[in-house]
Scaffold this motif. Structure first.
Motif, mmCIF file in Angstrom:
data_model
loop_
_atom_site.group_PDB
_atom_site.id
_atom_site.type_symbol
_atom_site.label_atom_id
_atom_site.label_comp_id
_atom_site.label_asym_id
_atom_site.label_seq_id
_atom_site.Cartn_x
_atom_site.Cartn_y
_atom_site.Cartn_z
ATOM 1 N N VAL A 107 0.764 -1.129 -0.082
ATOM 2 C CA VAL A 107 0.030 0.119 -0.065
ATOM 3 C C VAL A 107 1.167 1.420 0.084
ATOM 4 C CG1 VAL A 107 -0.482 0.403 2.586
ATOM 5 C CG2 VAL A 107 -2.174 0.931 0.869
ATOM 6 N N ASP A 108 2.088 0.968 0.639
ATOM 7 C CA ASP A 108 2.873 2.215 0.465
ATOM 8 C C ASP A 108 3.421 2.567 -0.939
ATOM 9 O OD1 ASP A 108 4.783 4.393 1.802
ATOM 10 O OD2 ASP A 108 6.150 2.939 1.134
ATOM 11 N N SER A 109 3.810 1.554 -1.473
ATOM 12 C CA SER A 109 4.391 1.639 -2.682
ATOM 13 C C SER A 109 3.144 2.171 -3.922
ATOM 14 C CB SER A 109 4.511 0.290 -3.892
ATOM 15 O OG SER A 109 5.153 0.368 -4.856
ATOM 16 N N ILE A 110 2.050 1.867 -3.662
ATOM 17 C CA ILE A 110 0.890 2.328 -4.430
ATOM 18 C C ILE A 110 0.613 3.944 -4.107
ATOM 19 C CG2 ILE A 110 -1.604 2.150 -4.728
ATOM 20 C CD1 ILE A 110 -1.650 -1.002 -4.303
ATOM 21 N N SER A 111 0.745 4.129 -2.731
ATOM 22 C CA SER A 111 0.402 5.536 -2.390
ATOM 23 C C SER A 111 1.711 6.328 -2.976
ATOM 24 C CB SER A 111 0.823 5.730 -0.956
ATOM 25 O OG SER A 111 -0.440 4.873 -0.228
ATOM 26 N N ARG A 112 2.885 6.082 -3.114
ATOM 27 C CA ARG A 112 3.912 6.668 -3.643
ATOM 28 C C ARG A 112 3.803 6.881 -5.207
ATOM 29 N NH1 ARG A 112 9.129 6.832 -0.858
ATOM 30 N NH2 ARG A 112 8.837 5.914 1.148
ATOM 31 N N LEU A 113 3.090 5.879 -5.734
ATOM 32 C CA LEU A 113 2.902 5.859 -7.319
ATOM 33 C C LEU A 113 1.584 7.062 -7.607
ATOM 34 C CD1 LEU A 113 3.108 2.049 -8.535
ATOM 35 C CD2 LEU A 113 4.407 4.124 -9.402
ATOM 36 N N LEU A 114 0.689 6.872 -6.640
ATOM 37 C CA LEU A 114 -0.503 7.822 -6.640
ATOM 38 C C LEU A 114 0.161 9.406 -6.581
ATOM 39 C CD1 LEU A 114 -3.056 5.835 -4.737
ATOM 40 C CD2 LEU A 114 -3.196 6.600 -7.162
#
Length: 155
Positions: A107-114
């Motif tokens: 979820v941290d990786s997705i947040s960074r991409l977002l």
């Protein structure tokens, strides 16, 4: 509008790396909480994690940078909600530490991409003489460069 990079055509939200990652995360989160007997908790975290990918796809369909950005912010909020719930899930021992850490990393990786995608949309919208368009960011070369930029920052 269709953009091409070699044999790869980008036509929809399904071609967005952030959406693909959110989809994989949704499956992982559903599997992690599928047997949880706290139905309220389970339903809430599953609703929040699927909301991430759904808001990315809905925003993409709007075809304007401003609308897309708004939906990406909603997806980012859902990611923060999931992160918060994952922390509580560990406290309540609904999941083990290894599963919790793995899901938190996803979820941290997705947040960074977002966040990176939101910044890119904001930059492209503010350039003088350029008409904002979400489809410009859906071209494969842009996504590949964005992914490399993020990986470079994360590594």
């Amino acid at each position: 509008m269709e953009a091409r990079l070699g044999a790869v055509a980008v036509k929809s939200f399904k071609d967005l790396i952030v959406w693909q990652n959110a989809r994989v995360f949704t499956v992982h989160a559903y599997n992690a909480f599928g047997m949880t007997r706290d139905y309220g908790f389970r339903d809430q975290i599953q609703w929040a994690d699927i909301s991430i990918m759904n808001n990315i796809s809905e925003g993409h369909a709007k075809r304007s940078d401003k609308a897309f950005r708004n939906f990406l912010y909603i997806a980012l909020g859902s990611a923060a909600e999931v992160e918060s719930m994952l922390l509580v899930a560990g406290d309540l021992e609904y999941i083990n530490l290894e599963t919790q850490q793995s899901l938190l990393q996803e979820v941290d990786s997705i947040s960074r991409l977002l966040n990176a995608f939101i910044r890119k949309l904001a930059q492209s919208s503010s350039l003088p003489g350029r008409q904002p368009t979400a489809s410009r960011l859906c071209r494969p070369i842009g996504l590949i460069n964005l992914a490399y930029a993020i990986l470079g920052v994360l590594c």
